[in-house]
Design a protein around this motif. Sequence first.
Motif, mmCIF file in Angstrom:
data_model
loop_
_atom_site.group_PDB
_atom_site.id
_atom_site.type_symbol
_atom_site.label_atom_id
_atom_site.label_comp_id
_atom_site.label_asym_id
_atom_site.label_seq_id
_atom_site.Cartn_x
_atom_site.Cartn_y
_atom_site.Cartn_z
ATOM 1 N N GLY A 53 73.811 5.868 80.099
ATOM 2 C CA GLY A 53 72.688 5.376 79.309
ATOM 3 C C GLY A 53 71.358 5.904 79.812
ATOM 4 O O GLY A 53 70.489 6.304 79.031
ATOM 5 N N ARG A 54 71.204 5.925 81.120
ATOM 6 C CA ARG A 54 69.959 6.445 81.694
ATOM 7 C C ARG A 54 69.851 7.946 81.496
ATOM 8 O O ARG A 54 68.763 8.468 81.242
ATOM 9 C CB ARG A 54 69.882 6.075 83.172
ATOM 10 C CG ARG A 54 69.705 4.582 83.354
ATOM 11 C CD ARG A 54 69.723 4.180 84.794
ATOM 12 N NE ARG A 54 69.613 2.731 84.909
ATOM 13 C CZ ARG A 54 69.709 2.075 86.035
ATOM 14 N NH1 ARG A 54 69.920 2.720 87.171
ATOM 15 N NH2 ARG A 54 69.596 0.758 86.055
ATOM 16 N N SER A 55 70.967 8.633 81.615
ATOM 17 C CA SER A 55 70.971 10.076 81.386
ATOM 18 C C SER A 55 70.594 10.390 79.937
ATOM 19 O O SER A 55 69.832 11.317 79.669
ATOM 20 C CB SER A 55 72.352 10.649 81.715
ATOM 21 O OG SER A 55 72.401 12.017 81.470
ATOM 22 N N THR A 56 71.111 9.601 79.019
ATOM 23 C CA THR A 56 70.779 9.768 77.604
ATOM 24 C C THR A 56 69.293 9.529 77.368
ATOM 25 O O THR A 56 68.646 10.264 76.611
ATOM 26 C CB THR A 56 71.610 8.807 76.735
ATOM 27 O OG1 THR A 56 72.998 9.121 76.936
ATOM 28 C CG2 THR A 56 71.263 8.934 75.270
ATOM 29 N N ALA A 57 68.738 8.526 78.034
ATOM 30 C CA ALA A 57 67.305 8.242 77.895
ATOM 31 C C ALA A 57 66.462 9.422 78.390
ATOM 32 O O ALA A 57 65.470 9.795 77.759
ATOM 33 C CB ALA A 57 66.942 6.976 78.656
ATOM 34 N N VAL A 58 66.866 10.029 79.493
ATOM 35 C CA VAL A 58 66.132 11.188 80.024
ATOM 36 C C VAL A 58 66.234 12.355 79.057
ATOM 37 O O VAL A 58 65.238 13.043 78.777
ATOM 38 C CB VAL A 58 66.663 11.579 81.422
ATOM 39 C CG1 VAL A 58 66.084 12.907 81.874
ATOM 40 C CG2 VAL A 58 66.342 10.488 82.424
ATOM 41 N N ARG A 59 67.420 12.595 78.518
ATOM 42 C CA ARG A 59 67.598 13.692 77.551
ATOM 43 C C ARG A 59 66.761 13.456 76.285
ATOM 44 O O ARG A 59 66.142 14.378 75.762
ATOM 45 C CB ARG A 59 69.064 13.829 77.171
ATOM 46 C CG ARG A 59 69.932 14.372 78.261
ATOM 47 C CD ARG A 59 71.392 14.416 77.790
ATOM 48 N NE ARG A 59 72.297 14.560 78.887
ATOM 49 C CZ ARG A 59 72.593 15.711 79.469
ATOM 50 N NH1 ARG A 59 72.044 16.819 79.037
ATOM 51 N NH2 ARG A 59 73.436 15.762 80.476
ATOM 52 N N ARG A 60 66.748 12.226 75.804
ATOM 53 C CA ARG A 60 65.961 11.912 74.601
ATOM 54 C C ARG A 60 64.472 12.097 74.868
ATOM 55 O O ARG A 60 63.742 12.602 74.013
ATOM 56 C CB ARG A 60 66.255 10.494 74.142
ATOM 57 C CG ARG A 60 67.667 10.351 73.576
ATOM 58 C CD ARG A 60 67.970 8.953 73.150
ATOM 59 N NE ARG A 60 67.180 8.665 71.950
ATOM 60 C CZ ARG A 60 67.037 7.454 71.447
ATOM 61 N NH1 ARG A 60 67.607 6.419 72.019
ATOM 62 N NH2 ARG A 60 66.322 7.272 70.359
ATOM 63 N N PHE A 61 64.014 11.688 76.049
ATOM 64 C CA PHE A 61 62.610 11.859 76.394
ATOM 65 C C PHE A 61 62.254 13.343 76.477
ATOM 66 O O PHE A 61 61.213 13.766 75.968
ATOM 67 C CB PHE A 61 62.286 11.161 77.714
ATOM 68 C CG PHE A 61 60.841 11.258 78.093
ATOM 69 C CD1 PHE A 61 59.884 10.511 77.429
ATOM 70 C CD2 PHE A 61 60.433 12.100 79.114
ATOM 71 C CE1 PHE A 61 58.539 10.610 77.767
ATOM 72 C CE2 PHE A 61 59.106 12.207 79.463
ATOM 73 C CZ PHE A 61 58.148 11.445 78.782
ATOM 74 N N ALA A 62 63.115 14.134 77.102
ATOM 75 C CA ALA A 62 62.886 15.574 77.191
ATOM 76 C C ALA A 62 62.835 16.194 75.793
ATOM 77 O O ALA A 62 62.001 17.053 75.521
ATOM 78 C CB ALA A 62 63.956 16.235 78.037
ATOM 79 N N HIS A 63 63.718 15.755 74.916
ATOM 80 C CA HIS A 63 63.722 16.257 73.546
ATOM 81 C C HIS A 63 62.455 15.843 72.801
ATOM 82 O O HIS A 63 61.854 16.642 72.089
ATOM 83 C CB HIS A 63 64.971 15.769 72.815
ATOM 84 C CG HIS A 63 65.050 16.223 71.394
ATOM 85 N ND1 HIS A 63 65.371 17.524 71.056
ATOM 86 C CD2 HIS A 63 64.836 15.571 70.233
ATOM 87 C CE1 HIS A 63 65.340 17.649 69.742
ATOM 88 N NE2 HIS A 63 65.027 16.469 69.222
ATOM 89 N N PHE A 64 62.039 14.599 72.997
ATOM 90 C CA PHE A 64 60.843 14.084 72.339
ATOM 91 C C PHE A 64 59.586 14.835 72.763
ATOM 92 O O PHE A 64 58.736 15.168 71.947
ATOM 93 C CB PHE A 64 60.675 12.587 72.645
ATOM 94 C CG PHE A 64 59.423 11.985 72.093
ATOM 95 C CD1 PHE A 64 59.311 11.708 70.745
ATOM 96 C CD2 PHE A 64 58.365 11.691 72.936
ATOM 97 C CE1 PHE A 64 58.143 11.152 70.242
ATOM 98 C CE2 PHE A 64 57.196 11.146 72.438
ATOM 99 C CZ PHE A 64 57.084 10.866 71.082
ATOM 100 N N THR A 65 59.482 15.131 74.064
ATOM 101 C CA THR A 65 58.293 15.825 74.570
ATOM 102 C C THR A 65 58.404 17.341 74.401
ATOM 103 O O THR A 65 57.431 18.044 74.629
ATOM 104 C CB THR A 65 58.067 15.506 76.059
ATOM 105 O OG1 THR A 65 59.210 15.932 76.810
ATOM 106 C CG2 THR A 65 57.800 14.039 76.263
ATOM 107 N N ASN A 66 59.600 17.800 74.018
ATOM 108 C CA ASN A 66 59.857 19.238 73.868
ATOM 109 C C ASN A 66 59.526 19.991 75.153
ATOM 110 O O ASN A 66 58.970 21.077 75.147
ATOM 111 C CB ASN A 66 59.060 19.814 72.684
ATOM 112 C CG ASN A 66 59.600 21.155 72.252
ATOM 113 O OD1 ASN A 66 60.777 21.447 72.436
ATOM 114 N ND2 ASN A 66 58.759 21.973 71.677
ATOM 115 N N ASP A 67 59.867 19.377 76.279
ATOM 116 C CA ASP A 67 59.588 19.978 77.584
ATOM 117 C C ASP A 67 60.720 19.728 78.534
ATOM 118 O O ASP A 67 61.345 18.727 78.537
ATOM 119 C CB ASP A 67 58.305 19.387 78.144
ATOM 120 C CG ASP A 67 57.756 20.197 79.298
ATOM 121 O OD1 ASP A 67 58.157 21.362 79.455
ATOM 122 O OD2 ASP A 67 56.927 19.648 80.024
#
Length: 67
Positions: A53-67
């Motif tokens: 779940g935490r890994s998914t949150a990090v991936r989603r944040f990276a995708h959201f910021t496009n960075d």
Amino acid sequence: MVGLWQVPGSAAELFVVGGSPLLRTSEHVFEAMLVGWRDQRLGRNLHRDTVEGRSTAVRRFAHFTND
């Protein structure tokens, strides 16, 4: 003496595969960081669902910021 490229999980194996450089190295480094982080968390006996779940949150944040 073991060279850095012979150590499993070392950064050297991220950049050279079969003598040719990888494309999109930043994506590979990001994935390697997440895998290492996940392994550390699992090594501390955290529940797999929590870690994923935490890994998914990090991936989603990276995708959201496009960075």
